[in-house]
Design a protein around this motif. Sequence first.
Motif, short mmCIF file in Angstrom:
data_model
loop_
_atom_site.label_atom_id
_atom_site.label_comp_id
_atom_site.label_asym_id
_atom_site.label_seq_id
_atom_site.Cartn_x
_atom_site.Cartn_y
_atom_site.Cartn_z
N VAL A 714 8.38 30.28 -16.65
CA VAL A 714 9.24 31.49 -16.45
C VAL A 714 9.94 31.41 -15.09
O VAL A 714 9.18 31.61 -14.06
N GLU A 715 11.03 31.03 -15.13
CA GLU A 715 11.78 30.52 -13.76
C GLU A 715 12.49 31.89 -13.09
O GLU A 715 12.60 31.65 -11.74
N ASP A 716 12.48 32.92 -13.52
CA ASP A 716 13.04 34.14 -12.59
C ASP A 716 11.94 34.99 -12.54
O ASP A 716 12.19 36.27 -12.30
N ARG A 885 6.12 30.19 -10.16
CA ARG A 885 7.28 29.78 -10.05
C ARG A 885 6.98 28.06 -9.11
O ARG A 885 7.79 27.23 -9.12
N LYS A 907 11.85 25.23 -19.21
CA LYS A 907 11.82 26.34 -18.36
C LYS A 907 12.85 27.36 -18.92
O LYS A 907 14.02 27.17 -19.60
N VAL A 908 12.37 28.70 -18.81
CA VAL A 908 13.12 29.86 -19.55
C VAL A 908 13.19 31.15 -18.72
O VAL A 908 12.33 31.10 -17.51
N SER A 909 14.01 31.99 -18.61
CA SER A 909 13.95 33.27 -18.05
C SER A 909 13.03 34.21 -18.85
O SER A 909 12.57 33.59 -19.74
N LEU A 910 12.69 35.25 -18.09
CA LEU A 910 11.84 36.11 -18.83
C LEU A 910 12.34 36.65 -20.16
O LEU A 910 11.59 36.57 -21.16
N GLU A 911 13.62 37.05 -20.22
CA GLU A 911 14.54 37.46 -21.36
C GLU A 911 14.36 35.95 -22.53
O GLU A 911 14.30 36.27 -23.59
#
Length: 929
Positions: A714-716, A885, A907-911
């Motif tokens: 989760v990259e954000d 991160r 790699k993904v955002s939380l959404e």
Amino acid sequence: MSTSKYAVVDLETTGHSPSKGDRIIQIAIVFIENNQIIDTYMRYVHPQRSIPPFIHQLTSIGDEDVADAAPFEEIAEEVADLLAGCIFVAHNTDFDVSFLQKEFIRCGMSQWYGKTIDTVELAKIMYPTLPSYRLQDIAESLEIPLQQAHRADDDAEATAWFLLKALEKIETLPKETLSRMHERSFAMKSEISTLFYEALKRSRGHETSSDYALFRGIPYVKSQLQTMAWPQPIEFPADDMAKEQVMQKINPSYHIREGQAQLMDLTWQSFVEKKQVAVEIPTGAGKTIGYLVPALIRAFETKQPVVISTYTNHLVDTLAEEVARLEKALHVTIPTTVIKGMSNYISLGKFEELMHFNDEVYDDSITIMQLLVWLTETTTGDLDEVNVSGGGQLFVDRIRKRSMRVKKDERIADFYTHTLKNCQQSMVLLTNHSMLLNDKQRYDPLFHSISGLVVDEAHQMNQAAIRTHQQVFSYTNWKYVMSQLNGLSNCQLLFDIQDVLVRFHFNHKTSTERLQHAFDEFMLAFDESMLVLINSNSTNGDKQVTKSIQPLSKRLRTNEIFTKVLRKMNEYISASEKYAAPLKNLSSELTVHELAVLNEWSYWVNEMKVKAGEWVELFLEKPKMSSTVWMEKDSRSLPGSLQIKKSPVNGSEVIRDFIDTLEGEAGIVWTSGTLTAGQQDRFVLDQAGLPPSVPLYTFKAPANFYEGAHTLIVEDMPDIQQVSNDEYIEAVADALIQTAVAIEGRVFALFLSHDMLKKTHQAVIDSESLQEDYVLIAQGVSSGSRHKLLKTFKQQEKAVLFGTTSFWEGVDVPSEQLSAVVVVRLPFTSPDEPLFKARSEALVAERKNAFMHLGLPEAILRFRQGFGRLIRSSDQQGFFIILDRRIDTKSYGKSFLEALPKSFVKKVSLEGLVNEIENCYNDGCTKRK
């Protein structure tokens, strides 16, 4: 056979408080007479309010089910008439009886009066080894039908069947056991004394079964020494076809795997050539069978036992189950002995002595009853078998075996002695790492003249060696021991000693005054020393920091108060010995109770002597260069939280000391799923002090084994090093909620600190996002051991388990019971952790980089273990979600990912995390690679 009539009752309600408007929505009663179910009664009840969603979720009873039902006012008299003259039985009578009583009063009726039996209490006593006493767990363990838990009709019927089983079991108990059970049953919260009284009356005149022996009138299962009948040697399956045939015998669905076949060969070669070998073999490759089969064949061939050691006693018990399955599958007898530390076994002498004291609290009484039943069942005397309450543990600790010195009558009945004798007649010896490493300290070592040694979970060997030689001062433990001998206001033992002195006309007034003065002086010095420790600065002025860990500095240790405490302690011990000395020569004239009192006094005096030795080692001896001493405390609970710990910096010397005794005598196989840590491929072996000459073999998982694993970064997420702890916790709670909702299954959340775990758990609760659908289980918050928490987790369709260090490894959850593992932080050890700090300083002294040679490889090992919780077989799938991160932003992050088995990484955002999970379930996870 019981002649009483029982009404087994279960209620489903809108909540726990009738005074706040909660009402019954379903009532069921099962009637038992002459040990048979004779009738049942069930009614839905209109609560005159809507049923809360979480109650609907729990019970599957909705507003539509009770729409046409009568309110309780209309059936109250009918229920009261049905209960009249019956013994009221329920699984937790405190709830059912009190709720009904309040409802009767609300309806203008008289309260119900009669006897009660709580089946929770009865289950604890009659089935002391059950892992849990929830009704559905009891039903599962005892094979009692329970179609749907939390439905009054099903729960009442299951409770009734349990009562019948318990009544039947009571009838099988020896009359001597029943007599002792009856004596203590009056201290119980429900009237189960009736059950034991009726059974005791029927048992009089019956002979005690020959299956039991008596130790000072207490029945226990007769010890049976194993008889060694070595079968004909079995030929080692040298080629793959022969190995396949062995696997087919074990299970027709098993097939030999490449890594497993090579482990068999390496184990066999190591044992035959009497050399060491290290093997990393991943989950799913059949490691246990891989080393067990050649080990057993070698034991048959040489007629010498094989030793298998693992990290914890729970894993030892699991191994014993595996050996039993193998024995059954291969149709051979495999004499096996499980050996744990002496204190794991009961001291029957100490137990019998404590039975003469009748002033014990409730927890002691129920524990004694549990143990009396357990002694009619156990063949090992292993106290790990008994499931006692937290308060009961204090009693269990008092009856643990502490010494090999026993009286003549106990020698025959001593379980630990019996276990040691069985070692001489066994093919397989199963033990833990600590027991193994302490072998050199024994007068008669156990693990010699063996055909070979397998060290499973070898990556934990260094930690086990350190813990084996770690010393701990606990304020609460010291206070408990000191309170046993003195304190005139509450010390029953002191009063008992005085009664004996008076009976023999000894004038104890002067000696009591001396004893009290010595105790007061000791306590003054001890309390002063505690203040010195408490007031030592460690928070650097940060008032928000409540927990602290700090080295026990030379300045602190040289404070003269510690010497004064020892002097006053020794004076008090001397006064305590002199106080009971007049009775020492009168032992033949003492009653059984008086002798028990004298022995109890001597026991606690000896415990004080042990404490005096600990005091010298922790506070007065100069620490060796190879050890470190530190203090832990929490300002919210002082002085109770105060602990001092002394530990060797590493365990390699202890390990080598033991291994040297087997050099050239037996082969040793070191194995684990995680022996390598990225580029530090010999990290574990170096920590254990193994020389470079010990070869290391690493095997990969079978092809496509990890196809179902999705690693998502989760990259954000906030940068853990740039935001406050509270802000990061808020983000973690949000990520866990969204993951749980998207997965609709079971989630492991792995933390490093209890503080962050508790705060995240509370943040998830406060959000109310999961409260209706999910069960939240938190280590250190939810009650129960690690294994109890895990069992609860497995039983829920939707759950989140918040775990710390011990949940990173050694936990197996089938695929349908675990959907995701969430790594909250990369598992680095805190640089301020005293042992880690000491080890780092030692590396720096050798001009080595502590991060590269210790911090990073340790974290990678733990990270790999965390990943291993997710995929346990090739048909499993799930998500390994990383919230930290740093795995993407720091140069060392690549080392973590490279250490994992080859699998899908994204790699993904939380959404995007939620979308990825949903897309995976919709499209099929394995197709997305």
